[in-house]
Design a protein around this motif. Structure first.
Motif, short mmCIF file in Angstrom:
data_model
loop_
_atom_site.label_atom_id
_atom_site.label_comp_id
_atom_site.label_asym_id
_atom_site.label_seq_id
_atom_site.Cartn_x
_atom_site.Cartn_y
_atom_site.Cartn_z
N SER A 93 59.18 35.66 -15.29
CA SER A 93 59.34 34.71 -14.26
C SER A 93 58.06 33.80 -14.68
O SER A 93 57.89 32.57 -14.49
CB SER A 93 59.11 35.30 -13.04
OG SER A 93 60.14 35.66 -12.61
N MET A 94 56.99 34.57 -15.01
CA MET A 94 55.50 33.58 -15.52
C MET A 94 55.99 32.63 -16.88
O MET A 94 55.50 31.72 -16.83
CB MET A 94 54.47 34.84 -15.72
CG MET A 94 54.01 35.45 -14.69
SD MET A 94 52.91 36.99 -15.15
CE MET A 94 51.66 35.80 -15.68
N GLN A 95 56.64 33.48 -17.46
CA GLN A 95 56.80 32.56 -18.85
C GLN A 95 57.94 31.52 -18.72
O GLN A 95 58.09 30.45 -19.36
CB GLN A 95 57.60 33.51 -19.98
CG GLN A 95 56.59 34.49 -20.45
CD GLN A 95 57.26 35.67 -21.16
OE1 GLN A 95 58.52 35.81 -21.18
NE2 GLN A 95 56.60 36.44 -21.64
N GLY A 96 58.71 31.59 -17.41
CA GLY A 96 59.67 30.62 -17.08
C GLY A 96 59.07 29.51 -16.34
O GLY A 96 59.41 28.39 -16.00
N GLY A 97 57.68 29.57 -16.03
CA GLY A 97 56.89 28.58 -15.28
C GLY A 97 56.84 28.83 -13.63
O GLY A 97 56.43 27.70 -13.06
N ALA A 98 57.13 29.88 -13.21
CA ALA A 98 56.98 30.07 -11.78
C ALA A 98 55.48 29.82 -11.38
O ALA A 98 54.69 30.30 -12.09
CB ALA A 98 57.27 31.47 -11.33
N VAL A 99 55.18 28.88 -10.30
CA VAL A 99 53.88 28.62 -9.99
C VAL A 99 53.38 29.97 -9.09
O VAL A 99 51.97 30.18 -9.04
CB VAL A 99 53.85 27.58 -8.88
CG1 VAL A 99 54.16 26.25 -9.74
CG2 VAL A 99 54.40 27.83 -7.69
#
Length: 232
Positions: A93-99
């Protein structure tokens, strides 16, 4: 106005999140999706700036939804709201760009703070033409403000099982929805304490939040116990 799409397979939780979004200044909930397919379609149709995304969806992985939304030509910010605690999912999720990645269960005040901080970060960046490092640090600091060091599996830190049962019994005994002031008066708690428990129960879907609009001012929050109804 920040346009928000709510994505959650639980109808009641999605409804409560939508009501919270609509109660905040500067936010508008433009739609609700209960599946990955609906999330993709409504993002294209409604063009929200922010998606509140649960990762438990019946037709596809929430992480893949995140990756598709972030990979579109018109990117959208995504705030993940989920009970998934697997570290690899958090990393993806972090790598996918979640704020942000907000773990259920949480008191409603947590989501309220995350949304307000997101709005303030957007305002900070919109106020400058060319960002300096201090501007970037302030924006990222707002997005990370208020993080908790750990997330309890039952009641959040500071909430008592005894008091939780008291609030539960108060709501169950009521023949109509109650305000936080009414719950506090009937249970003998302070309004602030009652509101903390009500926010928690609302976030995990045991209480339904309704907004009562008067002639002026902000809407009154009304709470109704629904966990027993859903169990039947």
């Amino acid at each position: 106005m920040i346009r928000v799409l709510v994505v959650d397979d639980d109808v009641l939780v999605a409804r409560n999140h939508r009501k919270l979004v609509d109660s905040l200044d500067g936010f508008e909930a433009v739609g609700v999706a209960h599946t990955a397919a609906e999330a993709s379609r409504l993002t294209e149709e409604l063009r929200p700036e922010l998606v509140l995304l649960d990762l438990y969806l019946p037709d596809d992985s929430g992480v893949r939804v995140l990756q598709r939304l972030r990979g579109n030509a018109r990117s959208v910010d995504v705030l993940v709201i989920t009970a998934v605690r697997d570290v690899e999912t958090v990393k993806a999720s972090m790598q996918g760009g979640a704020v942000h990645y907000l773990l259920k269960p949480f008191p409603f005040s947590e989501l309220r703070n995350r949304l307000n901080n997101y709005a303030e970060a957007q305002r900070k960046l919109d106020s400058v033409v060319e960002a300096e490092q201090d501007d970037v640090d302030r924006a990222y600091g707002l997005l990370r403000a208020g993080e908790r060091k750990s997330v309890p599996t039952e009641l959040p830190k500071g909430l008592s099982p005894v008091t939780a049962r008291l609030v539960t019994e108060t709501l169950r005994a009521a023949d109509a929805d109650l305000s936080a002031v009414e719950v506090a008066r009937r249970s003998g708690l302070s309004r602030v304490s009652a509101r903390r428990y009500l926010d928690h129960f609302t976030a995990i879907g045991r209480v339904e939040l309704n907004l009562r609009y008067g002639s002026a001012g902000r809407p009154e929050h009304r709470y109704r116990w629904v966990a027993d109804d859903r169990a039947r």
